[in-house]
Motif scaffolding. Structure first.
Motif: not given
Length: 285
Positions: A42, A46, A66
């Motif tokens: 994640d 991001a 994110y």
């Protein structure tokens, strides 16, 4: 009496327990309200999103996760806080979005205090708070602009919404005069003239309101909202026939989509923006 060695063992155990508590708290702080853990993947996604490589849908929870992951890495990055807040305002979730925007201002006031002032004016409709932020922006930045309009424009609009018509006139006249002197009459923003005309309309100075709305219409000839309030000025001046003709013209332009065309008008009705209900029956009269 404890032996020195026992004291050392006790101290080490206490330190270890404290560190374990901090790690546990940190992990829990990185979880969503639903309890889904933030993964390393994640965080990487991001970063890719923030670099405009991989973009999640604007209003998705995936996008928010994110951003949460990125903020877990660098919680002082003001732009990421602003990015969390922006879609929430567009969904009219003002109370949810504002704490994120407050964090953006906390970490970079120069970059985001005028944006927060704009949000408070157009979205949240907290006019006194908006004025405070714009005055603070003037202290930090000077006489600037945000979202295509000067700070004085928004301050004037806030005063208009607070029924402080004299103050509204001062600020809106100031910004239109500055634009006229700097770039010429053809470069004054029509919306600035529209709201200045509204001020005169509210002050019942109908000749001055009509004159100002005509200046607005010279720049945006099909502006239905300006025509509507011009019609209202004629109606209140007991010139019913003129008012009816202009009102029907305004209704036609409204149906063709000629209204306030600010970028954020798709998310929020602007002050004094006329709705379709104001034109009901225009075809039959």
């Amino acid at each position: 009496m404890q032996k020195p060695f026992s004291k050392i063992i006790f101290l080490i155990a206490g330190i270890a327990f404290s560190m374990a508590q901090q790690v546990f708290a940190q992990k829990n702080s990185l979880r969503e309200p639903a309890g889904k853990p933030v993964t390393e993947r994640d965080s990487l996604l991001a970063k890719r999103y923030l670099d405009s490589v991989n973009k999640a849908p604007l209003f998705s929870q995936k996008r928010q996760r994110y951003l949460d992951s990125a903020l877990a890495i660098n919680p002082s990055e003001a732009g990421w806080w602003q990015q969390k807040s922006m879609p929430l305002f567009k969904q009219k979730k003002y109370e949810t979005g504002m704490p994120y925007l407050d964090s953006a201002v906390k970490y970079d006031a120069r970059a985001y205090i005028d944006y927060r002032a704009f949000i408070k004016c157009i979205f949240q409709k907290s006019y006194r708070e908006s004025i405070k932020d714009f005055e603070a922006a003037k202290t930090i930045i000077g006489d600037g602009d945000v979202m295509d309009h000067t700070y004085d424009f928004y301050i004037g609009l806030c005063h208009l919404q607070l029924n402080q018509f004299d103050s509204a006139e001062i600020y809106l006249a100031k910004t239109t005069d500055q634009q006229r002197k700097a770039m010429g009459s053809h470069w004054v923003h029509p919306l600035d003239l529209f709201y200045l005309g509204i001020v005169y309309y509210e002050k019942e100075d109908y000749p001055k309101a009509i004159e100002t709305l005509d200046s607005c219409l010279s720049l945006y000839p099909d502006f239905s909202d300006a025509k509507f309030y011009k019609a209202m000025c004629f109606a209140r001046s007991n010139k019913k026939d003129e008012a009816m003709t202009i009102w029907k013209d305004a209704a036609r332009d409204y149906r063709l989509g000629y209204t306030i065309n600010e970028d954020n008008a798709m998310y929020e009705m602007y002050p004094y923006q006329v709705s379709r209900y104001a034109y009901e029956g225009a075809d039959s009269k």
